[in-house]
Design an enzyme around this catalytic site. Structure first.
Site, PDB file in Angstrom:
ATOM      1  N   SER A 250       5.329   9.747   6.320  1.00  0.00           N
ATOM      2  CA  SER A 250       4.946   9.108   5.066  1.00  0.00           C
ATOM      3  C   SER A 250       3.601   9.621   4.562  1.00  0.00           C
ATOM      4  O   SER A 250       3.450  10.813   4.355  1.00  0.00           O
ATOM      5  CB  SER A 250       4.964   7.594   5.259  1.00  0.00           C
ATOM      6  OG  SER A 250       5.118   6.983   4.023  1.00  0.00           O
ATOM      7  N   TRP A 341      12.552   5.080  -2.144  1.00  0.00           N
ATOM      8  CA  TRP A 341      11.185   5.184  -2.679  1.00  0.00           C
ATOM      9  C   TRP A 341      10.641   6.601  -2.476  1.00  0.00           C
ATOM     10  O   TRP A 341       9.915   7.140  -3.303  1.00  0.00           O
ATOM     11  CB  TRP A 341      10.326   4.144  -1.963  1.00  0.00           C
ATOM     12  CG  TRP A 341       8.912   3.998  -2.408  1.00  0.00           C
ATOM     13  CD1 TRP A 341       7.794   4.242  -1.661  1.00  0.00           C
ATOM     14  CD2 TRP A 341       8.433   3.525  -3.673  1.00  0.00           C
ATOM     15  NE1 TRP A 341       6.663   3.961  -2.375  1.00  0.00           N
ATOM     16  CE2 TRP A 341       7.014   3.519  -3.620  1.00  0.00           C
ATOM     17  CE3 TRP A 341       9.060   3.112  -4.853  1.00  0.00           C
ATOM     18  CZ2 TRP A 341       6.224   3.123  -4.694  1.00  0.00           C
ATOM     19  CZ3 TRP A 341       8.266   2.712  -5.931  1.00  0.00           C
ATOM     20  CH2 TRP A 341       6.869   2.723  -5.839  1.00  0.00           C
ATOM     21  N   HIS A 392      12.592   3.310   6.122  1.00  0.00           N
ATOM     22  CA  HIS A 392      11.329   4.052   6.163  1.00  0.00           C
ATOM     23  C   HIS A 392      10.648   3.882   7.523  1.00  0.00           C
ATOM     24  O   HIS A 392      10.029   2.852   7.791  1.00  0.00           O
ATOM     25  CB  HIS A 392      10.445   3.518   5.031  1.00  0.00           C
ATOM     26  CG  HIS A 392       9.188   4.289   4.832  1.00  0.00           C
ATOM     27  ND1 HIS A 392       9.189   5.605   4.438  1.00  0.00           N
ATOM     28  CD2 HIS A 392       7.887   3.934   4.976  1.00  0.00           C
ATOM     29  CE1 HIS A 392       7.937   6.020   4.333  1.00  0.00           C
ATOM     30  NE2 HIS A 392       7.129   5.030   4.668  1.00  0.00           N
TER      31      HIS A 392
END
Ligand code: GTR
Length: 412
Positions: A250, A341, A392
């Site tokens: 990320s 996202w 995620h």
């Protein structure tokens, strides 16, 4: 006429679907749910605007057909990212020292040697320090190492191994013959818009306290930490410094990609769900956007990046160019099915669009419609990709695939 138009619209649908190939597709009910939750965010493939990516190898001007010709173009692109996205970082500090805080040759029930290293940078009268945890397999020879930029709790990369996390499954990597290292990103730059300059940036700031000497944002500072860890690796006789992978998840994945771009000593770059400002194409305006990331995380990028809020088409770069800066080194881009996202398709398309540069070393192009199916890792020459079931996160599944890829490119 209207009937004709609607027939044409209908005919276009399967074409759009076909252009995505037979691979992964976002789950429609997830798309509906996420769209309802964030009505201001685009999760709909059909609403991706038409876009043209900046050219990696410009068609006008001297043709770039060899690695040697790529070198100046690479510098140019690196400069565009420095000026417009991540900012300019200092290189090595005036003085750099490594102190062994701990050495345990019998870590992990004797399978590994633990080294904890304090990395101390000095610039004039000022100093900065951060700590590196390194486990090396107790096998003969130098070990290739996965260096992880830890963007979550410090305990997830616990050197005592009292806590074992799937986020950093160190035992697993050791069992496969790899070294595994980590540092905590917060020691380089606090992940906070008000205090981020209080980490390593303070070392290089103008003592008079005027304008900052360097324009780097927090992502670049985290990547700078990876380079200082590399400075240590080249001094460690048990590390194969020619085989070090920089890995991040990320925001850590964005930092890993930038570290790999700035520092060619990393032989492999691994981006896990790095999304916007990482592997994903900004011009798709899918999931997180330039405007949103600059608003919520203004400290991550250089000030100039904010001038592109809502103006993706005006950016002189897109993220396929960042991926191309890895060439000819190895590159792994990983996505997760539910992590819309971060735009899994945009991450894959970016990897595909980096093809002209990898082709300079003979790699076959990755076609934009070749996105693999869920949980089906895809390797093409120096590049690899997967989209994993789930959300995620960084998981043992992801690490196993990174190690498989390393086995392959490093012929283990
Ligand atoms: C999100 C951010 C992403 C990503 C993520 C993370 O809030 O919008 O760009 O970096 O955090 O780091 O987990």
């Amino acid at each position: 006429m209207r009937a004709l138009l609607s027939t044409a619209a209908f005919l276009c649908l399967p074409l759009v679907a076909l252009s995505q190939g037979a691979g992964w597709r976002a789950n429609p009910s997830l798309v509906a749910r996420e769209s309802a939750q964030r009505p201001d965010t685009n999760y709909d493939e059909s609403r991706v605007p038409a876009y043209t990516l900046p050219e990696l190898l410009p068609a006008s001007g001297p043709r770039i057909a060899t690695p040697a010709r790529w070198t100046p173009r690479r510098e140019e692109i690196l400069g565009l990212f420095r000026d417009n996205v991540y900012g300019r970082s200092p290189g090595k500090p005036e003085h750099l020292a490594f102190t062994v805080l701990e050495e345990n040759p019998r870590a992990m029930d004797g399978a590994a040697t633990l080294r904890r290293i304090r990395i101390v940078s000095r610039q004039g009268q000022r100093s900065h320090q951060f700590d590196l945890t390194l486990f090396l397999p107790n096998t003969p020879g130098r070990a290739a190492v996965f260096l992880f930029i830890n963007n979550r709790e410090v305990s997830l990369t616990d050197p005592t191994r009292a806590e074992k996390s799937g986020f950093w499954p160190a035992e697993r990597l050791i069992a496969r013959g790899y070294g595994i290292a980590a540092f905590h990103y917060g020691q380089l730059a606090p992940d906070d818009k008000d205090t981020f300059r209080q980490g390593v940036m303070a070392l290089f700031d103008d003592p008079a306290g005027k304008a900052p000497a360097y324009t780097w944002g927090a992502l670049a500072a985290w990547g700078w930490g990876a380079s200082r860890a590399m400075d240590y690796f080249v001094t460690d006789a048990r590390v194969d410094a020619a085989r070090v992978a920089v890995v991040g998840h990320s925001r850590g994945g964005k930092a890993a990609l930038w570290a790999g771009a700035e520092d060619p000593r990393f032989a492999m770059v691994v981006s896990n769900e790095s999304g916007e400002g990482g592997a994903a194409l900004s011009r798709r305006v899918f999931g997180e956007t330039v405007a949103r990331i600059n608003t919520v995380f203004p400290h991550w990028f250089t000030a100039a990046y904010k001038t592109f809020n809502g103006r993706e088409a005006a950016l002189p770069v897109d993220q396929h160019m960042l991926l191309a800066l890895t060439a000819p080194r190895a590159l792994y881009v990983a996505s997760a099915d539910q992590d819309l996202w971060a735009d899994p398709r945009g991450e894959f398309l970016s990897l595909a669009a980096s093809s002209p540069v990898f082709a300079l070393w003979g790699d076959a192009p990755i076609a934009p419609d070749a996105m693999p199916a869920l949980d089906t890792p895809f390797v093409s020459g120096r590049r690899a990709y997967h989209v994993r079931t789930g959300g995620h996160d960084l998981t043992p599944y992801d690490w196993d695939r990174f190690a498989d890829f390393a086995d392959r490119v490093w012929k283990k």
